[in-house]
Design an enzyme around this catalytic site. Structure first.
Site, PDB file in Angstrom:
ATOM      1  N   HIS A  60     -47.081 148.651 -17.716  1.00  0.00           N
ATOM      2  CA  HIS A  60     -47.283 149.368 -16.443  1.00  0.00           C
ATOM      3  C   HIS A  60     -46.173 150.412 -16.331  1.00  0.00           C
ATOM      4  CE1 HIS A  60     -48.659 150.147 -12.456  1.00  0.00           C
ATOM      5  NE2 HIS A  60     -48.312 149.041 -11.836  1.00  0.00           N
ATOM      6  N   HIS A  67     -55.219 154.015 -20.833  1.00  0.00           N
ATOM      7  CA  HIS A  67     -55.235 153.691 -19.404  1.00  0.00           C
ATOM      8  C   HIS A  67     -56.370 152.729 -19.106  1.00  0.00           C
ATOM      9  CE1 HIS A  67     -55.127 154.106 -15.046  1.00  0.00           C
ATOM     10  NE2 HIS A  67     -53.883 154.510 -15.244  1.00  0.00           N
ATOM     11  N   ASP A 116     -47.133 158.417 -17.871  1.00  0.00           N
ATOM     12  CA  ASP A 116     -45.767 158.071 -18.273  1.00  0.00           C
ATOM     13  C   ASP A 116     -45.225 158.883 -19.442  1.00  0.00           C
ATOM     14  OD1 ASP A 116     -45.017 156.146 -16.406  1.00  0.00           O
ATOM     15  OD2 ASP A 116     -46.196 154.598 -17.412  1.00  0.00           O
TER      16      ASP A 116
HETATM   17  C1  LIG Z   1     -48.377 154.266 -14.900  1.00  0.00           C
HETATM   18  C2  LIG Z   1     -49.078 153.282 -15.721  1.00  0.00           C
HETATM   19  O1  LIG Z   1     -48.947 152.126 -15.525  1.00  0.00           O
HETATM   20  S1  LIG Z   1     -50.088 153.895 -16.925  1.00  0.00           S
HETATM   21  C3  LIG Z   1     -50.086 152.633 -18.182  1.00  0.00           C
HETATM   22  C4  LIG Z   1     -48.761 152.545 -18.844  1.00  0.00           C
HETATM   23  N1  LIG Z   1     -48.795 151.612 -19.970  1.00  0.00           N
HETATM   24  C5  LIG Z   1     -48.710 152.008 -21.235  1.00  0.00           C
HETATM   25  O2  LIG Z   1     -48.563 153.173 -21.561  1.00  0.00           O
HETATM   26  C6  LIG Z   1     -48.740 150.919 -22.263  1.00  0.00           C
HETATM   27  C7  LIG Z   1     -49.616 151.257 -23.441  1.00  0.00           C
HETATM   28  N2  LIG Z   1     -51.009 151.203 -23.069  1.00  0.00           N
HETATM   29  C8  LIG Z   1     -51.668 150.012 -22.986  1.00  0.00           C
HETATM   30  O3  LIG Z   1     -51.103 148.948 -23.268  1.00  0.00           O
HETATM   31  C9  LIG Z   1     -53.095 150.020 -22.504  1.00  0.00           C
HETATM   32  O4  LIG Z   1     -53.705 151.241 -22.833  1.00  0.00           O
HETATM   33  C10 LIG Z   1     -53.188 149.762 -20.989  1.00  0.00           C
HETATM   34  C11 LIG Z   1     -52.391 148.515 -20.591  1.00  0.00           C
HETATM   35  C12 LIG Z   1     -52.633 150.936 -20.209  1.00  0.00           C
HETATM   36  C13 LIG Z   1     -54.653 149.622 -20.620  1.00  0.00           C
HETATM   37  O5  LIG Z   1     -55.081 148.460 -21.178  1.00  0.00           O
HETATM   38  P1  LIG Z   1     -56.602 148.052 -21.290  1.00  0.00           P
HETATM   39  O6  LIG Z   1     -57.430 148.678 -20.259  1.00  0.00           O
HETATM   40  O7  LIG Z   1     -56.632 146.578 -21.331  1.00  0.00           O
HETATM   41  O8  LIG Z   1     -57.046 148.683 -22.629  1.00  0.00           O
HETATM   42  P2  LIG Z   1     -57.180 147.866 -23.947  1.00  0.00           P
HETATM   43  O9  LIG Z   1     -55.871 147.243 -24.235  1.00  0.00           O
HETATM   44  O10 LIG Z   1     -58.392 146.987 -23.800  1.00  0.00           O
HETATM   45  O11 LIG Z   1     -57.474 148.984 -24.996  1.00  0.00           O
HETATM   46  C14 LIG Z   1     -58.668 149.137 -25.707  1.00  0.00           C
HETATM   47  C15 LIG Z   1     -58.333 149.328 -27.182  1.00  0.00           C
HETATM   48  O12 LIG Z   1     -57.417 150.433 -27.334  1.00  0.00           O
HETATM   49  C16 LIG Z   1     -56.214 149.987 -27.918  1.00  0.00           C
HETATM   50  N3  LIG Z   1     -55.115 150.607 -27.208  1.00  0.00           N
HETATM   51  C17 LIG Z   1     -55.056 150.830 -25.886  1.00  0.00           C
HETATM   52  N4  LIG Z   1     -53.885 151.428 -25.581  1.00  0.00           N
HETATM   53  C18 LIG Z   1     -53.226 151.558 -26.751  1.00  0.00           C
HETATM   54  C19 LIG Z   1     -51.976 152.090 -27.078  1.00  0.00           C
HETATM   55  N5  LIG Z   1     -51.180 152.589 -26.127  1.00  0.00           N
HETATM   56  N6  LIG Z   1     -51.585 152.081 -28.370  1.00  0.00           N
HETATM   57  C20 LIG Z   1     -52.382 151.580 -29.326  1.00  0.00           C
HETATM   58  N7  LIG Z   1     -53.596 151.056 -29.071  1.00  0.00           N
HETATM   59  C21 LIG Z   1     -53.996 151.051 -27.795  1.00  0.00           C
HETATM   60  C22 LIG Z   1     -56.161 148.497 -27.678  1.00  0.00           C
HETATM   61  O13 LIG Z   1     -55.373 147.824 -28.652  1.00  0.00           O
HETATM   62  C23 LIG Z   1     -57.639 148.129 -27.791  1.00  0.00           C
HETATM   63  O14 LIG Z   1     -57.993 148.083 -29.145  1.00  0.00           O
HETATM   64  P3  LIG Z   1     -58.975 146.939 -29.681  1.00  0.00           P
HETATM   65  O15 LIG Z   1     -60.264 147.166 -28.931  1.00  0.00           O
HETATM   66  O16 LIG Z   1     -59.037 147.217 -31.125  1.00  0.00           O
HETATM   67  O17 LIG Z   1     -58.313 145.655 -29.329  1.00  0.00           O
HETATM   68  O1  LIG Z   2     -53.644 152.441 -12.375  1.00  0.00           O
HETATM   69  C1  LIG Z   2     -53.081 151.792 -13.268  1.00  0.00           C
HETATM   70  O2  LIG Z   2     -53.619 150.868 -13.910  1.00  0.00           O
HETATM   71  C2  LIG Z   2     -51.691 152.076 -13.632  1.00  0.00           C
HETATM   72  C3  LIG Z   2     -50.972 152.902 -12.644  1.00  0.00           C
HETATM   73  O3  LIG Z   2     -50.423 152.440 -11.693  1.00  0.00           O
HETATM   74  C4  LIG Z   2     -50.928 154.306 -12.825  1.00  0.00           C
HETATM   75  O4  LIG Z   2     -51.524 154.799 -13.789  1.00  0.00           O
HETATM   76  O5  LIG Z   2     -50.283 154.992 -12.017  1.00  0.00           O
END
Ligand SMILES: CC(=O)SCCNC(=O)CCNC(=O)[C@H](O)C(C)(C)COP(=O)(O)OP(=O)(O)OC[C@H]1O[C@@H](n2cnc3c(N)ncnc32)[C@H](O)[C@@H]1OP(=O)(O)O
Ligand SMILES: O=C([O-])CC(=O)C(=O)O
Length: 379
Positions: A225, A264, A315
């Site tokens: 997050h 995302h 981010d």
């Molecule tokens: C302000 C915020 O909070 S924005 C989010 C900030 N977080 C990040 O940047 C962390 C990196 N990103 C992630 O972990 C994810 O993209 C999340 C947590 C944001 C979203 O998660 P989810 O909706 O559950 O997406 P999910 O994890 O199911 O992704 C789908 C596929 O893409 C892949 N994937 C998603 N994000 C990434 C990533 N950043 N790097 C590599 N692979 C990724 C997953 O491994 C998954 O692959 P699979 O189907 O082979 O298992």
């Molecule tokens: O909406 C979300 O899952 C993550 C978040 O807070 C953002 O992207 O600002």
């Protein structure tokens, strides 16, 4: 091994109603109370956006003036809180400091009985909005430089300018103030994200504002997050050229590592905040004479799209933008808190206005029946 349920993460399921924000409109759009994020980032001050989220409408000139002055007058930290902050060691994570600071403030300035007078919740929100930047910077400057910052500044009206002045002991440039203002707007609100949902669940038990916000800080801390801006910086910092970044990133992808700052849970095509913060990062890169960090970031964006069809979330370009403004990496996620507290508090108020305790069900996957085994007979 834990079985991953098809509904894991509650993805795509509605968990309630909100009038605050739409996320992922036509796969890529974002609005706060109907106002497009691009329009807000180009035209508004963060204080206007905070007022919009908390009080429901854009302020007129008099309301904005009064609101800015109210927030300025609430910046001082109580002596007891300063004493607590001075006890927290230098190597603590500032997100933990904020969690403690918020919680401690709730002890010495508890929210007054909001059940009888809902507007008291807004007062607690405004106090937190004014003091969270002061809490984290007071601790940071004391523990790192031995300086007791005077957080009561009635000279700089914007939270953006106040934060940077407390941190760097000098007034920021116009460009830095503009970027920080835009950054605070971009981070302010995002529907039922994990930290906001945490705050809403807490509010649904009729708990107090400080508990809701403390819980939100705890949820935002994780690298999936808000912690991703910091994790993205840790990743790109060692890479000294775009080619080096590409090679290292390809290796990470081959190792199936998650790349922080990409992907995302809701957006499927792009995160609309990325273009905005990326534009500011480029401007800062040119202004500081950066010779590689922006190029490294841009190459990461290209590689991730080419290899995985994954786009930068809010981010990723925040990392380079904050670095160009000489903000220490450990303070990246705390800045997110200083902004998102507006969204959290607005959701708390919205939840309270039409409350029913949030209590979903779980699909049970344990054994049907277990026979009792006396303690001496257990393996
Ligand atoms: C302000 C915020 O909070 S924005 C989010 C900030 N977080 C990040 O940047 C962390 C990196 N990103 C992630 O972990 C994810 O993209 C999340 C947590 C944001 C979203 O998660 P989810 O909706 O559950 O997406 P999910 O994890 O199911 O992704 C789908 C596929 O893409 C892949 N994937 C998603 N994000 C990434 C990533 N950043 N790097 C590599 N692979 C990724 C997953 O491994 C998954 O692959 P699979 O189907 O082979 O298992
Ligand atoms: O909406 C979300 O899952 C993550 C978040 O807070 C953002 O992207 O600002």
């Amino acid at each position: 091994m834990t079985k991953v349920l098809s509904g894991a993460g509650l993805r795509g399921q509605s968990a309630g109603e909100t009038a605050l924000c739409t996320v992922g409109k036509a796969a890529a759009g974002l609005t706060y109370r109907g106002y497009d994020i691009d329009v807000l980032a180009d035209n508004a001050s963060f204080e206007e956006v905070a007022y919009l989220l908390l009080y429901g409408t854009l302020p007129n000139r008099t309301q904005l003036h009064d609101y800015e002055h109210k927030l300025m007058s609430l910046r001082s930290l109580p002596e007891e809180l300063k004493a607590v902050l001075e006890l927290i060691p230098k190597d603590a994570h500032p997100m933990d400091v904020m969690r403690t600071g918020c919680s401690f403030l709730g002890n010495i300035e508890p929210e007054l009985p909001f059940e009888k007078q809902p507007s008291l919740g807004l007062h607690a929100a405004d106090r937190l909005l004014a003091t969270l930047p002061a809490i984290v910077v007071y601790w940071y400057r004391f523990s790192h430089d031995g300086v007791r910052v005077d957080t009561h500044n009635m000279h700089i009206s914007s939270l953006a300018g106040h934060f940077l002045t407390m941190l760097h002991d000098e007034e920021p440039s116009e460009l830095h103030t503009q970027v920080m203002n835009a950054s605070l707007i971009l981070y302010a609100e995002h529907e039922f994200n994990a930290s906001t949902f945490t705050a809403r669940v807490c509010a649904s038990t009729l708990s107090d504002m400080h508990s809701c916000v403390t819980g939100g800080i705890g949820s935002l801390r994780g690298p999936l997050h808000g912690g991703a801006n910091e994790a993205a910086m840790d990743m790109i910092e060692p890479w000294k050229s775009a080619d080096e970044a590409e090679a290292a990133l390809m290796q990470k992808l081959a190792n199936k590592e998650k790349i922080m700052g990409f992907g995302h849970a809701i957006y499927s095509e792009r995160d609309p905040r990325n273009d905005i913060i990326k534009k500011w990062s480029k401007k800062l890169s040119e202004a500081t004479g950066d010779d590689h960090l922006y190029a490294v970031s841009e190459r990461c964006e290209e590689v991730m799209w080419r290899e995985k069809k994954l786009f930068c979330n809010a981010d990723f370009f925040h990392a380079s933008a904050y670095r160009f403004m000489n903000i220490p990496t450990k303070l990246f996620t705390p800045i997110f808190v200083c902004s998102r507290v507006t969204g959290w508090a607005a959701h708390v108020m919205e939840q309270r206005a039409n409350n029913r305790i949030i209590r979903p069900s779980a699909d049970y996957i344990g054994p049907d029946h277990a026979d009792w085994v006396a303690i001496d007979d257990r393996p």
